[in-house]
Design an enzyme around this catalytic site. Structure first.
Site, short mmCIF file in Angstrom:
data_model
loop_
_atom_site.label_atom_id
_atom_site.label_comp_id
_atom_site.label_asym_id
_atom_site.label_seq_id
_atom_site.Cartn_x
_atom_site.Cartn_y
_atom_site.Cartn_z
N GLU A 58 35.76 25.79 40.12
CA GLU A 58 36.49 25.96 41.38
C GLU A 58 37.57 24.89 41.51
OE1 GLU A 58 33.79 25.85 44.73
OE2 GLU A 58 35.38 25.36 46.14
N GLU A 105 42.42 22.60 50.49
CA GLU A 105 41.78 22.92 51.77
C GLU A 105 42.44 22.12 52.91
OE1 GLU A 105 37.34 24.26 51.61
OE2 GLU A 105 37.51 22.36 50.56
#
Ligand SMILES: *[C@@H]1O[C@H](CO)[C@@H](O)[C@H](O)[C@H]1NC(C)=O
Ligand SMILES: *[C@@H]1O[C@H](CO)[C@@H](O)[C@H](O)[C@H]1NC(C)=O
Ligand SMILES: *[C@@H]1O[C@H](CO)[C@@H](O)[C@H](O)[C@H]1NC(C)=O
Ligand SMILES: *[C@@H]1O[C@H](CO)[C@@H](O)[C@H](O)[C@H]1NC(C)=O
Ligand SMILES: *[C@@H]1O[C@H](CO)[C@@H](O)[C@H](O)[C@H]1NC(C)=O
Ligand SMILES: *[C@@H]1O[C@H](CO)[C@@H](O)[C@H](O)[C@H]1NC(C)=O
Ligand SMILES: *[C@@H]1O[C@H](CO)[C@@H](O)[C@H](O)[C@H]1NC(C)=O
Length: 364
Positions: free
Chosen positions: A164, A168
């Site tokens: 991943e 964010e």
């Protein structure tokens, strides 16, 4: 700073996914032959939501139980309308030529040039995923983030074995972006989170956030300027290189981190509990984040030939590193692979991408 692999189950409460589940799957228990595919949320099944996007080959019945992952295709996706976005993911049949993105959960709108991801008190947030995977490449999302405490905007790449790479944006700060990466879902202490500060208001202004994921380096950029570089060669721990190496989908989401059901640390990280009495929410009826464009440039280590349709997993190429192979098998459910998501029959593995040429010998 948190792995979406850990947090996204919040979004998985949409029940249709669970109705057919006969068993759960995890690192110690793989799926049975009767329900061979391990969904991204750890449930076994033999149909669409289990065997398509996110299906974890390592916890499935066999390495090839999951449907093949549609091959990368370089494109600049814009959103004059949402015609290339399938709003009901359960209608997806694996045909990545038909749609560029699917709405995995939640609700979208089009504001006339922007795709808006909505978060309401009821919908648990919105997540869209690319229908295609990329095996290294450069992805730039031009977005405006949310600006509300507890509401997180995310732009990530996520592989089926939970490699991943994240950008964010916790909503209580509109002047910073947080980058992070994970190898096979492993949450390290401390984690690899980093903060890029001093951005002009990320709610008011579009910025280009880039994940430049290459075989030996991972670079994060904002508006074309490098803000962070990670070298694969620096990430070896006890002989295992903890660097993302497996094909990943591009995912964007607006998700409710600030809810009573979240871990206390997650609520705090996101800026506190969501206030649904916020004037923005009251006037619009939802929170939102806007996507102007998503630019995907593939960087496959071995350029795929014209007949290649997909990525599949093979036996480990080295310790704890699953081999990634190119395949010409159809990615469509109901296509060459049959109704139940088995990629087995007729699967032709054409090229070994991973380092060990030996893996091909074992398979053929
Ligand atoms: C893995 O799944 C099995 C079967 O559902 C379950 O018994 C076991 O507790 C799970 N293990 C972990 C670590 O979650
Ligand atoms: C999505 O499609 C499924 C399968 O046809 C259907 O049962 C479901 O009602 C649809 N959901 C929505 C929100 O339209
Ligand atoms: C996949 O979608 C494309 C574009 O809509 C269509 O032309 C093609 O026939 C579809 N393929 C299959 C196997 O359904
Ligand atoms: C956002 O919330 C975090 C965690 O509560 C806090 O440390 C930070 O100062 C807040 N930032 C702003 C701009 O309010
Ligand atoms: C898309 O990204 C590639 C790679 O970073 C870049 O070369 C290209 O100019 C970008 N295209 C647009 C339209 O921004
Ligand atoms: C292959 O790698 C996976 C992923 O790290 C690991 O879970 C598995 O144990 C490895 N298998 C073998 C036979 O080494
Ligand atoms: C895949 O390639 C093999 C070998 O060239 C060929 O025999 C087979 O028909 C191809 N399968 C598909 C689905 O194109």
């Amino acid at each position: 700073m948190h792995s979406l692999a850990v947090l996204l189950p919040i979004l998985s409460l949409s029940l249709p996914l669970l109705v057919n589940a006969v068993a759960t799957c995890n690192v110690t228990t793989a799926c049975p032959t009767s329900a061979p595919c391990c969904s991204e949320f750890g449930f076994c099944g033999s149909t669409q939501p289990f065997c398509l996007g996110g299906c974890n080959p390592l916890h499935s019945n066999k390495l090839d139980s999951c449907s093949p992952n549609p091959i990368c295709k370089s494109a600049v996706h814009t959103f004059a309308d949402n015609s290339h976005v399938l709003s009901n993911a359960s209608l997806f049949d694996g045909n990545a030529s038909a749609y560029d993105f699917i709405v995995e959960s939640g609700n979208i709108m089009n504001t006339g040039g922007d795709l808006a991801m909505l978060l309401t008190k009821e919908n648990g947030g919105t997540r869209i995923s690319s229908t295609r995977y990329l095996h290294y490449g450069t992805v730039t999302a031009r977005i405006k983030t949310g600006r509300w405490a507890g509401v997180v905007t995310a732009f990530i790449t996520m592989s089926n074995v939970k490699d991943e790479i994240d950008w964010e944006f916790p909503g209580n700060s509109t002047t910073e972006g947080q980058s992070n990466y994970f190898w096979q879902g492993l949450v390290t202490q401390p984690n690899h989170g980093d903060i890029t500060k001093d951005l002009t208001d990320t709610f008011q202004n579009y910025h280009d956030y880039t994940i430049d994921w290459q075989p030996n380096t991972l670079t994060f950029l904002v508006d074309g300027k490098v803000v962070r570089t990670v070298k694969k060669s620096d990430l070896t721990v006890d002989g295992v290189t903890q660097y993302p190496t497996t094909p990943a989908r591009v995912q964007l989401s607006l998700w409710p981190a600030g809810t009573a059901s979240s871990a206390a640390g997650t609520v705090q990280w996101s800026g506190g509990l969501i206030n649904y009495n916020d004037p923005d929410y009251v006037s619009a009826g939802h929170f939102y984040a806007l996507i102007k464009s998503i630019n995907i440039t593939c960087a496959d280590p071995t350029p795929p030939g014209a007949d290649i349709t997909s990525y599949v997993y093979g036996p480990n190429s080295s310790t704890n590193t699953p081999a990634v192979l190119l395949s010409n098998t159809s990615t469509n459910l109901g296509g060459a692979m049959g109704m139940h998501g088995h990629a087995g029959a007729g699967l032709q593995l054409l090229l070994v991408l991973a380092l060990a040429a030996g893996a091909l010998g074992q398979l053929l």
